[in-house]
Design an enzyme around this catalytic site. Structure first.
Site, PDB file in Angstrom:
ATOM      1  N   CYS A  63       0.840  -1.204   0.000  1.00  0.00           N
ATOM      2  CA  CYS A  63       0.000   0.000   0.000  1.00  0.00           C
ATOM      3  C   CYS A  63       0.875   1.255   0.000  1.00  0.00           C
ATOM      4  O   CYS A  63       1.659   1.460   0.929  1.00  0.00           O
ATOM      5  CB  CYS A  63      -0.915  -0.014   1.221  1.00  0.00           C
ATOM      6  N   CYS A  66       0.342   3.438   3.081  1.00  0.00           N
ATOM      7  CA  CYS A  66       0.934   2.814   4.267  1.00  0.00           C
ATOM      8  C   CYS A  66       2.442   3.031   4.304  1.00  0.00           C
ATOM      9  O   CYS A  66       3.025   3.267   5.373  1.00  0.00           O
ATOM     10  CB  CYS A  66       0.614   1.323   4.280  1.00  0.00           C
TER      11      CYS A  66
END
Length: 284
Positions: A63, A66
Site C-alpha cells: 500500500c 501505508c
C-alpha cells in the site's frame, strides 16, 4: 626511528578502528529502541490490546499510503513510553484473521483502544496530530465501536474464522496450481466438489439433529387415531374402553409375557370389520 614510526601508525590505526566500533554501536542504539517501542500484533497475541491504552495501525506492504505513514508512525512510537500508550502495527497480509476481526476495508486504518473499548481514528496522520490526540484525550469525543462489532464479540470471531478460511483456500489454490501443476480450472473443480460434499455432510447432520430434537409425529402414540376418520377413531376408543373395563389386561400380561397388546389390537381390527369400517356408530 622506523620502528617507532611503525608502532605509532599501528596504535593510531587501532584507535581509529575502536572509535569506529563505538560510533557504530551508538548509532545503532536508537534504531533498536525504535523497534522495541513499536509492537507487532498477531493472531496469537492480539488479546494484549484489551488491557491498557493502544494505538494500532493496520497496513499492507504493497500500500503506497501505508509506506508513507511508516516513518511518521515509527517516530510516533518513540513517544509511546512518555505518553503511557502502546504503539502497535498489524500486517493484514500476514494476519488475515485480524483483518476480518476489525473489519478493515481501507488501508491504512488506525484504531485507538482504551481498556477494551475501540474507537476508529479519523484525523490527520502527522506525528503532532497523533501526539495531541493522545495527550489532549481527543479520543473521548469519538463514538466507540458497538459491542456487537467489537473484536472479541461472537460475530467478529466468526468473521475472523471466515477470513482465515479464505486465506487457507487461497494458499491451497496456489499450492495446487504452482507446486503440483494442476490447471486453474482443475483447482476450481476440486473446490467445487469439496463444497458440494461438505454441504451434503452438513445437511445430513442437520437433518439428524432436527429429527432427534423434533421427532416425527408418526412415532407418537395417538398418531394413528388422528389419521383415522372420526367414526373409526370413536369406535376404536369405545372398544378399548370396554376392554379396559373388564380388568383382564393386567392378568393376561402376567400369564403371557406382554402379548396381550397384540391380541387386543387384533380383536379391535376384527370388531371393526364386523361392525363396518368407516361407518360412524349411531348414538343410542
Amino acid at each position: 626511528m622506523a620502528r617507532t614510526y611503525s608502532r605509532t601508525v599501528r596504535m593510531t590505526a587501532g584507535a581509529c578502528v575502536f572509535s569506529a566500533l563505538i560510533a557504530t554501536c551508538v548509532m545503532l542504539q536508537p534504531a533498536s529502541a525504535k523497534t522495541d517501542n513499536l509492537r507487532v500484533i498477531t493472531d496469537g497475541n492480539w488479546e494484549e490490546i484489551l488491557m491498557g491504552e493502544w494505538m494500532i495501525e493496520f497496513f499492507a506492504p504493497w500500500c503506497p499510503a501505508c509506506q508513507q505513514l511508516q516513518t511518521v508512525w515509527s517516530e510516533f512510537a518513540e513517544w509511546g513510553e512518555d505518553l503511557g500508550v502502546n504503539i502497535a502495527k498489524v500486517d493484514v497480509t500476514e494476519q488475515p484473521g485480524l483483518s476480518g476481526r476489525f473489519i478493515i476495508t481501507a488501508l491504512p486504518t488506525i484504531y485507538h483502544c482504551k481498556d477494551g473499548v475501540f474507537r476508529r481514528y479519523q484525523g490527520a496522520r502527522s506525528k503532532d496530530d497523533f501526539l495531541s490526540f493522545i495527550d489532549e484525550k481527543k479520543w473521548q469525543s469519538i463514538e466507540p465501536v458497538s459491542s456487537w462489532f467489537g473484536p472479541s464479540s461472537f460475530l467478529m470471531n466468526a468473521m475472523s474464522a471466515l477470513f482465515r478460511l479464505s486465506m487457507f483456500i487461497r494458499h491451497c489454490h496456489n499450492y495446487l496450481t504452482e507446486q503440483l501443476g494442476v490447471p486453474v480450472w482443475g483447482s476450481y473443480g476440486i473446490f467445487a466438489l469439496a463444497t458440494l460434499m461438505s454441504g451434503l455432510v452438513l445437511g445430513l447432520i442437520l437433518v439428524f439433529i432436527a429429527d432427534f430434537v423434533f421427532p416425527s409425529r408418526r412415532f407418537a402414540q395417538d398418531y394413528h387415531y388422528r389419521k383415522l376418520p372420526a367414526g373409526q377413531a370413536r369406535l376404536l376408543q369405545q372398544l378399548e374402553d370396554e376392554q379396559e373395563a373388564d380388568g383382564e389386561e393386567e392378568d393376561d400380561d402376567d400369564d403371557y409375557g406382554g402379548k396381550t397388546e397384540e391380541w387386543r389390537r387384533a380383536d379391535v381390527a376384527d370388531a371393526l370389520r364386523r361392525r363396518g369400517v368407516g361407518v360412524p356408530e349411531e348414538d343410542t
